[in-house]
Design an enzyme around this catalytic site. Structure first.
Site, PDB file in Angstrom:
ATOM      1  N   GLU A 171       0.891  -1.343   0.697  1.00  0.00           N
ATOM      2  CA  GLU A 171      -0.157  -0.294  -0.535  1.00  0.00           C
ATOM      3  C   GLU A 171       1.180   1.115   0.098  1.00  0.00           C
ATOM      4  O   GLU A 171       1.927   1.120   1.176  1.00  0.00           O
ATOM      5  CB  GLU A 171      -0.879   0.047   1.298  1.00  0.00           C
ATOM      6  CG  GLU A 171      -1.990  -1.381   1.654  1.00  0.00           C
ATOM      7  CD  GLU A 171      -2.657  -1.323   2.236  1.00  0.00           C
ATOM      8  OE1 GLU A 171      -2.456  -0.937   3.149  1.00  0.00           O
ATOM      9  OE2 GLU A 171      -2.835  -2.432   3.076  1.00  0.00           O
TER      10      GLU A 171
ATOM     11  N   SER B  43      -6.171  -4.715   1.081  1.00  0.00           N
ATOM     12  CA  SER B  43      -6.009  -5.263   1.300  1.00  0.00           C
ATOM     13  C   SER B  43      -4.787  -6.357   1.879  1.00  0.00           C
ATOM     14  O   SER B  43      -3.998  -7.184   0.930  1.00  0.00           O
ATOM     15  CB  SER B  43      -6.809  -6.440   0.322  1.00  0.00           C
ATOM     16  OG  SER B  43      -6.802  -7.299  -0.008  1.00  0.00           O
ATOM     17  N   GLU B  44      -4.130  -6.736   2.717  1.00  0.00           N
ATOM     18  CA  GLU B  44      -3.468  -7.860   3.574  1.00  0.00           C
ATOM     19  C   GLU B  44      -3.513  -9.373   2.956  1.00  0.00           C
ATOM     20  O   GLU B  44      -2.054  -9.179   2.794  1.00  0.00           O
ATOM     21  CB  GLU B  44      -2.879  -6.790   5.108  1.00  0.00           C
ATOM     22  CG  GLU B  44      -2.476  -5.964   5.023  1.00  0.00           C
ATOM     23  CD  GLU B  44      -3.471  -4.582   4.658  1.00  0.00           C
ATOM     24  OE1 GLU B  44      -2.742  -3.634   5.441  1.00  0.00           O
ATOM     25  OE2 GLU B  44      -4.259  -5.462   5.528  1.00  0.00           O
TER      26      GLU B  44
ATOM     27  N   GLN C  18       2.068  -1.862   6.239  1.00  0.00           N
ATOM     28  CA  GLN C  18       2.197  -0.069   6.227  1.00  0.00           C
ATOM     29  C   GLN C  18       2.783  -0.354   8.368  1.00  0.00           C
ATOM     30  O   GLN C  18       3.437   0.485   8.506  1.00  0.00           O
ATOM     31  CB  GLN C  18       0.987   0.213   6.434  1.00  0.00           C
ATOM     32  CG  GLN C  18       1.415   0.730   4.988  1.00  0.00           C
ATOM     33  CD  GLN C  18       0.143   2.212   4.979  1.00  0.00           C
ATOM     34  OE1 GLN C  18      -1.123   2.235   5.636  1.00  0.00           O
ATOM     35  NE2 GLN C  18      -0.106   3.143   3.098  1.00  0.00           N
ATOM     36  N   PHE C  19       1.947  -1.687   8.978  1.00  0.00           N
ATOM     37  CA  PHE C  19       2.048  -1.627  10.150  1.00  0.00           C
ATOM     38  C   PHE C  19       1.750  -2.889  10.064  1.00  0.00           C
ATOM     39  O   PHE C  19       1.628  -3.674  10.333  1.00  0.00           O
ATOM     40  CB  PHE C  19       1.153  -0.971  10.935  1.00  0.00           C
ATOM     41  CG  PHE C  19       1.194   0.734  10.574  1.00  0.00           C
ATOM     42  CD1 PHE C  19       2.880   1.996  11.810  1.00  0.00           C
ATOM     43  CD2 PHE C  19       0.906   2.045  10.384  1.00  0.00           C
ATOM     44  CE1 PHE C  19       2.762   2.990  11.950  1.00  0.00           C
ATOM     45  CE2 PHE C  19       1.152   3.285   9.745  1.00  0.00           C
ATOM     46  CZ  PHE C  19       2.267   3.853  10.589  1.00  0.00           C
ATOM     47  N   ALA C  20       2.747  -3.391  11.640  1.00  0.00           N
ATOM     48  CA  ALA C  20       3.195  -4.772  12.111  1.00  0.00           C
ATOM     49  C   ALA C  20       1.442  -4.778  11.975  1.00  0.00           C
ATOM     50  O   ALA C  20       0.516  -6.345  12.104  1.00  0.00           O
ATOM     51  CB  ALA C  20       4.063  -5.255  12.744  1.00  0.00           C
ATOM     52  N   ASP C  21       0.540  -4.246  12.660  1.00  0.00           N
ATOM     53  CA  ASP C  21      -0.821  -4.362  13.525  1.00  0.00           C
ATOM     54  C   ASP C  21      -1.483  -4.461  12.508  1.00  0.00           C
ATOM     55  O   ASP C  21      -2.664  -5.417  12.750  1.00  0.00           O
ATOM     56  CB  ASP C  21      -1.194  -2.747  13.769  1.00  0.00           C
ATOM     57  CG  ASP C  21       0.111  -2.556  15.001  1.00  0.00           C
ATOM     58  OD1 ASP C  21       0.386  -1.780  14.347  1.00  0.00           O
ATOM     59  OD2 ASP C  21      -0.145  -2.210  16.041  1.00  0.00           O
ATOM     60  N   TYR C  22      -1.325  -5.145  11.215  1.00  0.00           N
ATOM     61  CA  TYR C  22      -2.130  -5.088   9.778  1.00  0.00           C
ATOM     62  C   TYR C  22      -2.297  -5.338   9.398  1.00  0.00           C
ATOM     63  O   TYR C  22      -2.535  -6.524   8.181  1.00  0.00           O
ATOM     64  CB  TYR C  22      -1.811  -3.820   8.697  1.00  0.00           C
ATOM     65  CG  TYR C  22      -2.355  -1.952   8.582  1.00  0.00           C
ATOM     66  CD1 TYR C  22      -2.163  -1.605  10.391  1.00  0.00           C
ATOM     67  CD2 TYR C  22      -1.645  -1.411   7.984  1.00  0.00           C
ATOM     68  CE1 TYR C  22      -3.265  -0.623  11.226  1.00  0.00           C
ATOM     69  CE2 TYR C  22      -2.635   0.092   8.273  1.00  0.00           C
ATOM     70  CZ  TYR C  22      -2.863   0.388   9.314  1.00  0.00           C
ATOM     71  OH  TYR C  22      -2.693   1.997   9.790  1.00  0.00           O
TER      72      TYR C  22
ATOM     73  N   HIS D 210      -1.027   0.847  15.710  1.00  0.00           N
ATOM     74  CA  HIS D 210       0.199   1.547  15.415  1.00  0.00           C
ATOM     75  C   HIS D 210       1.404   1.188  15.704  1.00  0.00           C
ATOM     76  O   HIS D 210       2.511   1.689  15.546  1.00  0.00           O
ATOM     77  CB  HIS D 210      -0.206   3.008  15.040  1.00  0.00           C
ATOM     78  CG  HIS D 210      -1.005   2.965  13.905  1.00  0.00           C
ATOM     79  ND1 HIS D 210      -2.472   3.099  14.383  1.00  0.00           N
ATOM     80  CD2 HIS D 210      -1.195   3.552  12.393  1.00  0.00           C
ATOM     81  CE1 HIS D 210      -3.336   3.721  13.230  1.00  0.00           C
ATOM     82  NE2 HIS D 210      -2.402   3.676  12.168  1.00  0.00           N
TER      83      HIS D 210
END
Length: 337
Positions: free
Chosen positions: A29, A59-60, A82-86, A129
């Site tokens: 993304e 869409s991961e 974009q972030f490990a949380d995603y 995040h």
């Protein structure tokens, strides 16, 4: 050698990898025209075109799923989440497809895939995040997990990850993107470009996965850590005036067990330090291994210092992080035992 931030070192590694091998592609993304949310892919689309560095839908699951298929058929995708949380929507693709492809196909297919993710807190990003999910990957057979602590290592490790025939989870501590922290402040201690450990060779080089580094030699005790906490450990040792040996793991899986055990047998005391939640954190595995292999050399129980067992606390972010004060408390307990 020039001095780079970790962002610049990662961008340099991607540039070199894409220039050497046309199979290497960068996808995720906003990685194309915008250059990524942290600018790690800046300039790559302009240089290599939209078929080599391109934006994806939000869409991961789709990003990683498509990359697994590309990798199985000979490409070398380097995916940015974009972030490990995603990454949670993509977790099934990572675990059930990427990690198992070699085994399920009896070696007919491999999955040379890198999934890059900014990890950890420090940017006031709250719960979605700021997570440190490395233990979710180290538990999975078939995955390699890497967390660098400085720009030079980030470059060399990323180049090794891209050339690896199997999937690599590459976690980038976002607090270290522009400089190291001491655990108390919301800004870098000083830019990497003003520190000796910001020096990064411009040419191509690799750091083998599975080799830890001795960040600092010492004889009084061993601190085993990785990522941001390497710098917190150094600050704590300085403040406590203790001759600590600091082991920077760099790669969590495969783990450099010999280097860890050699250090602990030498010092007889050990602290395991990480930012992630205490319970079931990767430090538990380290402590168990050290207790088993170094039991007769230990002068004190292995101490663990980690984040709280709570959802990520936005309002108390800088209390949640293990800082020098909490590490010094552990140092005192180990040395007094």
């Amino acid at each position: 050698m020039p001095k780079m931030t970790m962002i610049e070192a990662i961008q340099n590694a991607l540039d070199l990898a894409m220039g050497r091998d046309e199979r290497v592609i960068v996808m995720g993304e906003d990685v194309g025209y915008f250059g990524g949310v942290f600018r790690c892919t800046a300039g790559l689309q302009k240089k290599y075109g939209r078929t080599r560095c391109f934006d994806t839908p939000i869409s991961e699951l789709g990003i990683v799923g498509a990359a697994v298929g590309m990798a199985a058929y000979g490409m070398r995708p380097c995916v940015e989440i974009q972030f490990a949380d995603y990454m949670y929507p993509a977790y099934d693709q990572i675990v059930s497809e990427a990690a198992r492809l070699r085994y399920r196909s009896a070696g007919e297919f491999t999955c040379p895939l890198v999934v890059r993710m900014p990890t950890g807190g420090g940017i006031y990003g709250a719960q979605t995040h700021s997570q440190s999910p490395e233990a979710l990957f180290t538990h999975v057979a078939g995955l390699k997990t890497v967390i660098p602590s400085n720009p030079a290592d980030a470059k060399g490790l990323l180049l090794s990850a891209i050339e690896d025939p199997d999937p690599v989870i590459f976690l980038e501590p976002k607090r270290l993107y522009n400089g190291p922290f001491d655990g108390h402040h919301d800004r870098p201690i000083v830019s990497w470009k003003k520190r000796d450990d910001g020096e990064v060779a411009e040419d191509y080089y690799r750091i083998p996965l599975g080799q830890a580094a001795i960040h600092r030699s010492g004889s009084a005790l061993t601190i085993v850590t990785y990522g941001t906490m390497v710098h917190v450990a150094a600050a704590a040792a300085d403040e406590a005036g203790i001759d600590a040996e600091i082991i920077d793991l760099r790669t969590l899986v495969p783990l450099d067990k010999p280097r860890i055990m050699e250090s602990v047998r030498k010092t007889g005391r050990c602290i395991v330090l990480h930012e992630a939640t205490f319970t079931s954190g990767y430090g538990a595995e380290l402590a168990a291994l050290i207790q088993k292999d170094c039991f007769y050399h230990l002068e004190a129980p292995v101490e663990r210092v980690a984040g709280w067992d709570t959802p990520y606390p936005h309002a108390q972010e800088w209390d949640y992080f293990p800082g020098p004060a909490r590490v010094i408390e552990a140092i005192n307990r180990v040395m007094e035992a």
